[in-house]
Scaffold this motif. Structure first.
Motif, PDB file in Angstrom:
ATOM      1  N   TYR A   1      52.307  48.891 -41.251  1.00 35.82           N
ATOM      2  CA  TYR A   1      51.282  47.739 -42.008  1.00 35.82           C
ATOM      3  C   TYR A   1      51.000  48.110 -43.168  1.00 35.82           C
ATOM      4  O   TYR A   1      51.165  49.525 -43.222  1.00 35.82           O
ATOM      5  N   THR A   2      50.550  47.577 -43.788  1.00 37.57           N
ATOM      6  CA  THR A   2      50.375  47.649 -45.254  1.00 37.57           C
ATOM      7  C   THR A   2      49.471  47.506 -45.908  1.00 37.57           C
ATOM      8  O   THR A   2      47.812  46.685 -45.516  1.00 37.57           O
ATOM      9  N   TYR A   3      48.612  49.048 -45.920  1.00 36.80           N
ATOM     10  CA  TYR A   3      47.077  48.156 -46.058  1.00 36.80           C
ATOM     11  C   TYR A   3      46.237  48.668 -48.108  1.00 36.80           C
ATOM     12  O   TYR A   3      47.436  49.474 -48.769  1.00 36.80           O
ATOM     13  N   SER A   4      45.639  48.039 -48.505  1.00 36.07           N
ATOM     14  CA  SER A   4      44.992  48.658 -50.226  1.00 36.07           C
ATOM     15  C   SER A   4      43.880  48.913 -49.932  1.00 36.07           C
ATOM     16  O   SER A   4      43.024  47.946 -49.188  1.00 36.07           O
TER      17      SER A   4
ATOM     18  N   LYS B   1      40.196  48.289 -51.542  1.00 32.69           N
ATOM     19  CA  LYS B   1      38.930  48.242 -52.467  1.00 32.69           C
ATOM     20  C   LYS B   1      38.568  48.276 -53.515  1.00 32.69           C
ATOM     21  O   LYS B   1      38.414  47.630 -54.675  1.00 32.69           O
ATOM     22  N   SER B   2      38.658  48.894 -53.444  1.00 33.22           N
ATOM     23  CA  SER B   2      37.902  50.473 -54.466  1.00 33.22           C
ATOM     24  C   SER B   2      38.561  50.910 -55.743  1.00 33.22           C
ATOM     25  O   SER B   2      38.496  50.411 -56.833  1.00 33.22           O
ATOM     26  N   CYS B   3      40.093  50.977 -54.972  1.00 33.49           N
ATOM     27  CA  CYS B   3      40.561  52.788 -55.739  1.00 33.49           C
ATOM     28  C   CYS B   3      41.788  51.750 -55.953  1.00 33.49           C
ATOM     29  O   CYS B   3      42.698  51.777 -56.933  1.00 33.49           O
ATOM     30  N   GLY B   4      42.528  50.414 -55.152  1.00 32.45           N
ATOM     31  CA  GLY B   4      43.322  50.016 -55.310  1.00 32.45           C
ATOM     32  C   GLY B   4      44.841  51.102 -55.069  1.00 32.45           C
ATOM     33  O   GLY B   4      45.596  50.179 -54.908  1.00 32.45           O
ATOM     34  N   HIS B   5      44.204  51.618 -53.899  1.00 38.61           N
ATOM     35  CA  HIS B   5      45.472  53.143 -53.432  1.00 38.61           C
ATOM     36  C   HIS B   5      46.534  51.965 -52.331  1.00 38.61           C
ATOM     37  O   HIS B   5      45.647  51.121 -51.710  1.00 38.61           O
ATOM     38  N   VAL B   6      47.408  51.197 -52.290  1.00 40.55           N
ATOM     39  CA  VAL B   6      47.819  50.860 -51.000  1.00 40.55           C
ATOM     40  C   VAL B   6      49.485  52.381 -50.241  1.00 40.55           C
ATOM     41  O   VAL B   6      49.765  53.042 -51.005  1.00 40.55           O
ATOM     42  N   PHE B   7      49.191  52.289 -49.246  1.00 43.58           N
ATOM     43  CA  PHE B   7      50.132  52.970 -48.442  1.00 43.58           C
ATOM     44  C   PHE B   7      50.484  52.154 -47.027  1.00 43.58           C
ATOM     45  O   PHE B   7      49.684  50.639 -46.289  1.00 43.58           O
ATOM     46  N   ASP B   8      51.720  52.482 -46.641  1.00 41.12           N
ATOM     47  CA  ASP B   8      51.840  51.818 -44.927  1.00 41.12           C
ATOM     48  C   ASP B   8      51.656  52.813 -43.823  1.00 41.12           C
ATOM     49  O   ASP B   8      51.685  54.182 -44.128  1.00 41.12           O
ATOM     50  N   ALA B   9      51.379  52.105 -42.881  1.00 40.83           N
ATOM     51  CA  ALA B   9      51.049  52.838 -41.462  1.00 40.83           C
ATOM     52  C   ALA B   9      51.658  51.703 -40.538  1.00 40.83           C
ATOM     53  O   ALA B   9      51.511  51.270 -40.646  1.00 40.83           O
ATOM     54  N   LYS B  10      52.362  53.182 -39.693  1.00 42.62           N
ATOM     55  CA  LYS B  10      52.783  52.994 -38.344  1.00 42.62           C
ATOM     56  C   LYS B  10      51.253  52.716 -37.369  1.00 42.62           C
ATOM     57  O   LYS B  10      50.940  53.989 -37.479  1.00 42.62           O
TER      58      LYS B  10
ATOM     59  N   CYS C   1      39.816  54.435 -46.709  1.00 47.87           N
ATOM     60  CA  CYS C   1      40.832  54.984 -47.538  1.00 47.87           C
ATOM     61  C   CYS C   1      40.564  56.358 -47.553  1.00 47.87           C
ATOM     62  O   CYS C   1      40.046  57.216 -47.515  1.00 47.87           O
ATOM     63  N   PRO C   2      42.315  56.812 -46.985  1.00 50.26           N
ATOM     64  CA  PRO C   2      42.294  58.445 -46.724  1.00 50.26           C
ATOM     65  C   PRO C   2      42.470  58.767 -47.953  1.00 50.26           C
ATOM     66  O   PRO C   2      41.853  60.167 -48.282  1.00 50.26           O
ATOM     67  N   GLU C   3      42.035  58.223 -49.740  1.00 51.07           N
ATOM     68  CA  GLU C   3      41.933  58.877 -50.666  1.00 51.07           C
ATOM     69  C   GLU C   3      40.897  58.942 -51.571  1.00 51.07           C
ATOM     70  O   GLU C   3      40.316  59.924 -51.607  1.00 51.07           O
ATOM     71  N   CYS C   4      39.857  57.337 -51.573  1.00 51.96           N
ATOM     72  CA  CYS C   4      38.610  57.924 -51.498  1.00 51.96           C
ATOM     73  C   CYS C   4      37.322  56.985 -50.742  1.00 51.96           C
ATOM     74  O   CYS C   4      36.590  57.144 -50.804  1.00 51.96           O
ATOM     75  N   HIS C   5      37.581  57.067 -49.383  1.00 54.12           N
ATOM     76  CA  HIS C   5      37.040  56.621 -48.649  1.00 54.12           C
ATOM     77  C   HIS C   5      36.382  55.123 -48.594  1.00 54.12           C
ATOM     78  O   HIS C   5      35.268  54.593 -47.801  1.00 54.12           O
ATOM     79  N   GLY C   6      36.994  54.496 -49.329  1.00 54.07           N
ATOM     80  CA  GLY C   6      36.369  53.099 -49.257  1.00 54.07           C
ATOM     81  C   GLY C   6      37.378  52.411 -48.043  1.00 54.07           C
ATOM     82  O   GLY C   6      37.819  52.536 -47.436  1.00 54.07           O
ATOM     83  N   GLU C   7      36.528  50.777 -48.433  1.00 58.09           N
ATOM     84  CA  GLU C   7      36.949  50.048 -47.767  1.00 58.09           C
ATOM     85  C   GLU C   7      38.041  49.229 -47.771  1.00 58.09           C
ATOM     86  O   GLU C   7      39.353  49.224 -48.717  1.00 58.09           O
ATOM     87  N   LEU C   8      39.293  49.175 -46.652  1.00 59.54           N
ATOM     88  CA  LEU C   8      40.493  48.941 -46.451  1.00 59.54           C
ATOM     89  C   LEU C   8      40.753  47.744 -46.645  1.00 59.54           C
ATOM     90  O   LEU C   8      40.258  47.013 -45.207  1.00 59.54           O
ATOM     91  N   LYS C   9      41.650  47.183 -46.914  1.00 60.58           N
ATOM     92  CA  LYS C   9      42.246  45.652 -46.568  1.00 60.58           C
ATOM     93  C   LYS C   9      43.580  45.744 -45.993  1.00 60.58           C
ATOM     94  O   LYS C   9      44.030  46.000 -46.688  1.00 60.58           O
ATOM     95  N   LYS C  10      43.982  44.761 -45.498  1.00 57.45           N
ATOM     96  CA  LYS C  10      45.269  44.601 -44.852  1.00 57.45           C
ATOM     97  C   LYS C  10      45.749  43.866 -45.732  1.00 57.45           C
ATOM     98  O   LYS C  10      45.799  42.688 -45.907  1.00 57.45           O
ATOM     99  N   VAL C  11      47.914  44.205 -46.067  1.00 55.37           N
ATOM    100  CA  VAL C  11      48.592  43.262 -46.553  1.00 55.37           C
ATOM    101  C   VAL C  11      49.117  42.257 -45.739  1.00 55.37           C
ATOM    102  O   VAL C  11      49.870  42.823 -45.173  1.00 55.37           O
TER     103      VAL C  11
END
Length: 66
Positions: A4-7, A9-18, A29-39
């Motif tokens: 799954y791809t996540y983005s 909402k705060s910093c725009g970091h995009v990453f994939d997770a199995k 978010c693993p970078e800024c601890h903000g809220e994620l949304k599934k892409v």
């Protein structure tokens, strides 16, 4: 296992997770601890042609005429 791809909402970091289907979605978010949304991307199924009918794959069940 699906990927799954996540983005964020705060910093725009995009990453994939199995993750397995039974796992809950990621929320932080693993970078800024903000809220994620599934892409969601495009669906990998394409129907082409003049049309599809429910009788396309059925065999005739009528008895043969003698």
């Amino acid at each position: 296992m699906p990927t799954y791809t996540y983005s964020c909402k705060s910093c725009g970091h995009v990453f994939d997770a199995k993750q397995s289907f039974s796992e809950a979605s990621l929320t932080e978010c693993p970078e800024c601890h903000g809220e994620l949304k599934k892409v969601f991307g495009n669906v990998g199924v394409t129907f082409k042609g003049s049309g599809f009918y429910k009788t396309d794959s059925r065999t005739s069940s009528a008895p043969a005429a003698d």
